[in-house]
Design a protein around this motif. Structure first.
Motif, PDB file in Angstrom:
ATOM      1  N   THR A 165      -3.477  -1.124  -7.080  1.00  0.00           N
ATOM      2  CA  THR A 165      -5.141  -0.838  -7.444  1.00  0.00           C
ATOM      3  C   THR A 165      -5.674  -1.348  -8.656  1.00  0.00           C
ATOM      4  N   LYS A 173       0.996  -1.100   0.101  1.00  0.00           N
ATOM      5  CA  LYS A 173      -0.305   0.136   0.103  1.00  0.00           C
ATOM      6  C   LYS A 173       0.814   1.539  -0.182  1.00  0.00           C
ATOM      7  N   TYR A 174       2.100   1.522   0.973  1.00  0.00           N
ATOM      8  CA  TYR A 174       3.160   2.690   0.564  1.00  0.00           C
ATOM      9  C   TYR A 174       3.163   2.502  -0.384  1.00  0.00           C
ATOM     10  N   ARG A 184       0.645   9.930   2.690  1.00  0.00           N
ATOM     11  CA  ARG A 184       0.613  10.917   1.790  1.00  0.00           C
ATOM     12  C   ARG A 184       1.772  11.703   2.283  1.00  0.00           C
ATOM     13  N   ARG A 241      -3.163   5.987   4.547  1.00  0.00           N
ATOM     14  CA  ARG A 241      -2.941   7.155   4.379  1.00  0.00           C
ATOM     15  C   ARG A 241      -1.189   7.294   4.310  1.00  0.00           C
ATOM     16  N   GLU A 255       0.788  11.834   8.163  1.00  0.00           N
ATOM     17  CA  GLU A 255       0.494  11.100   8.459  1.00  0.00           C
ATOM     18  C   GLU A 255       1.231   9.685   8.581  1.00  0.00           C
ATOM     19  N   LYS A 256       2.437   9.804   7.666  1.00  0.00           N
ATOM     20  CA  LYS A 256       4.158   8.957   7.790  1.00  0.00           C
ATOM     21  C   LYS A 256       4.083   8.520   9.248  1.00  0.00           C
ATOM     22  N   ASP A 285       2.632   1.914  -3.040  1.00  0.00           N
ATOM     23  CA  ASP A 285       1.548   2.364  -4.532  1.00  0.00           C
ATOM     24  C   ASP A 285       1.297   4.172  -3.937  1.00  0.00           C
ATOM     25  N   ASP A 286       1.021   4.243  -2.988  1.00  0.00           N
ATOM     26  CA  ASP A 286       1.251   5.806  -2.366  1.00  0.00           C
ATOM     27  C   ASP A 286       1.857   6.508  -2.792  1.00  0.00           C
ATOM     28  N   ALA A 338       2.429   7.110  -6.712  1.00  0.00           N
ATOM     29  CA  ALA A 338       1.318   7.742  -7.322  1.00  0.00           C
ATOM     30  C   ALA A 338       1.830   9.216  -6.988  1.00  0.00           C
ATOM     31  N   ASP A 339       2.143   8.915  -5.334  1.00  0.00           N
ATOM     32  CA  ASP A 339       3.323  10.937  -5.419  1.00  0.00           C
ATOM     33  C   ASP A 339       4.635  11.203  -6.541  1.00  0.00           C
ATOM     34  N   ASP A 399      -6.068   0.133   2.730  1.00  0.00           N
ATOM     35  CA  ASP A 399      -6.562   0.931   1.470  1.00  0.00           C
ATOM     36  C   ASP A 399      -7.197   1.876   2.423  1.00  0.00           C
TER      37      ASP A 399
END
Length: 484
Positions: free
Chosen positions: A67, A36-37, A149, A147, A153-154, A39-40, A43-44, A144
């Motif tokens: 995704t 998941k990380y 981002r 987040r 959040e991190k 993928d984020d 995306a960034d 999922d």
């Protein structure tokens, strides 16, 4: 929200027949979180490239992206149940397609320090333990919701992950192998004081607690330039870890703390002959809590001039060797190292005092490491000059340490303060190396400044005192009765 999600994850894993312990919970959480990380992260990178008018080439093929297989979405952003796999189909895909694909990255990566290599290394050591594809679907859906981002959040995620590591350590009899108390790590980092430009190393990286805390400390020393930030990301923190699960947890922990492609190598540090360490391999800072009480094979012991089966003593030799002249170290070790009379202990103490300036010894109370009563000390030394005197600090607390009453930073505030000038106090003192026994090189020392709180009264004196107090109480009660 993150905390609730993490709690629900454990509940789901606990119900699955393939997961039976805290070790399993964090292992299975880690690989799903990592994807998941990733993928984020991608995306960034894709969004940044688009703003610059460039095209970002994703690491994973489209059919293996989060995704696509994990959480395909409808136009309104909800899970597309028509495309999302579940049950046996999901388990079949993960076990027989996803994991083999991700394992291959290790062989295909150009360099061990790349994110591609880390992906391959992690999934080469893992397997999906969830026996139910429906449980796996639940885990994926919960992850999922998370987040990765923003920095906030991190940070929240890394704190929760640290809590999972702590729980894992508390649950197992080898808890200290995975979890060193964070207040102790922060204190060691403060005293060693790594600076921007230093190369920081832990050859027994475990869950990477020392490297993560050193990163946080150095990141907040001052306002960093873009060049300094990149140096922290790519050319500052290095580690080695022998065990598969610890390696995975260490990489994930550093990723969650904001280090995108951690320089952690999955290898047995002690399997390397220290005679082969060259100048290019040397580091400025060593921060470590190496495993102790272990027993290394004869062929491993042959990599060291002082042969011993005690893993911590082999690590200490490795750390002394790998430090540059002027390099600094903070290392946790059993307090028996200070006085053991075997040949290896004596030879190692002699080497330490002759090749390094052993500046301070922090003596920790039993229970500092939750779940174990082992007594430990922290050695602080600088390589290059022999030791002339050693400053000791004995941590005396008015409470017993344990799971519900653990070590905290305020417990160690006086040590940090006094260590700057190596001041004497009720808990601290110095010894001159010229005064120690040069046959045994014994470094154990009794605090000469500690107040003697022993009751010196004889038994009869104590009885007399009790009787005197009883009479006074009776007189006081009579006075009160007369007043009434």
């Amino acid at each position: 929200m993150f905390e609730t999600t993490f709690r629900n994850l454990d509940d789901t894993l606990r119900k699955d027949a393939g997961c039976s312990s805290e070790l399993d919970y964090i292992e299975q959480t880690s690989w799903v979180l990592f994807l998941k990380y990733l993928d984020d992260f991608e995306a960034d990178r894709e969004a940044i490239a688009k703003l610059d008018g460039k095209i970002y080439q994703r690491i994973l093929k489209p059919e293996y992206s989060w995704t696509t297989w994990a959480c395909p979405k409808t136009a309104d952003g909800k899970l597309d149940y028509n495309k999302g796999l579940t049950g046996d189909d999901l388990k079949e895909f993960v076990d027989n397609k996803l994991f083999p694909y991700l394992k291959q990255f290790r062989a295909d990566a150009e360099h061990a320090n790349t994110l591609e290599y880390k992906i391959g290394e992690i999934f080469h050591e893992l397997k999906n333990k969830l026996q139910s594809g429906y449980s796996l679907r639940e885990v994926i859906n919960k992850v999922d919701e998370l987040r990765f981002r923003s920095n906030e959040e991190k940070h929240e995620m890394s704190s929760l992950y640290e809590d999972k590591i702590k729980n894992m350590g508390n649950a197992g009899r080898n808890g200290g192998e995975y979890y060193t108390p964070r207040p102790l790590i922060k204190t060691i980092v403060k005293v060693v004081n790594p600076k921007i430009g230093d190369k920081v190393y832990d050859g027994a990286v475990g869950s990477a607690g020392f490297l993560c805390e050193a990163y946080e400390y150095m990141r907040n020393l001052k306002e960093l330039t873009a060049k300094e930030y990149e140096q922290l990301q790519k050319k500052t923190f290095y580690g080695k870890e022998k065990k598969s699960l610890a390696y995975i947890i260490g990489v994930m922990n550093m990723v969650l703390h904001g280090i995108e492609a951690p320089n952690i190598v999955h290898t047995n540090t002690l399997g390397e002959n220290i005679a082969d360490i060259q100048e290019k391999d040397r580091v400025d800072i060593v921060l470590a809590n190496p495993p102790f009480g272990g027993s290394e094979r004869i062929e491993v012991q042959e990599n060291f001039p002082i042969r011993t089966s005690e893993t911590a003593y082999l690590f200490l030799q490795h750390f002394i060797k790998i430090l540059r002249v002027g390099g600094r170290c903070g290392i946790v070790i059993k307090n028996t190292f200070l006085s053991n009379a075997d040949n290896a202990s004596i030879a190692l103490r002699k080497q330490l005092l002759e090749e390094c300036d052993l500046q301070a010894i922090l003596d920790l109370p039993p229970g500092a490491f939750t779940g174990t009563g082992v007594k430990t000390v922290v050695l602080f030394f600088e390589k290059g000059n022999p030791t002339k005197r050693v400053w000791y600090y004995e941590l005396n607390l008015a409470r017993n340490l344990g799971k519900t009453n653990s070590l905290n930073e305020s417990d160690l505030e006086e040590f940090v303060k006094l260590s700057k000038k190596q001041e004497s106090s009720e808990n601290s003192w110095c010894i001159e190396v010229k005064d120690i026994n040069k046959t045994t090189w014994d470094l154990s020392a009794t605090n000469p400044n500690k107040k003697d709180t022993t009751d010196k009264r004889t038994p009869q004196e104590i009885i007399d005192e009790i009787q005197k107090l009883d009479l006074e109480i009776l007189k006081a009660m009579k006075v009160i009765k007369d007043l009434l």
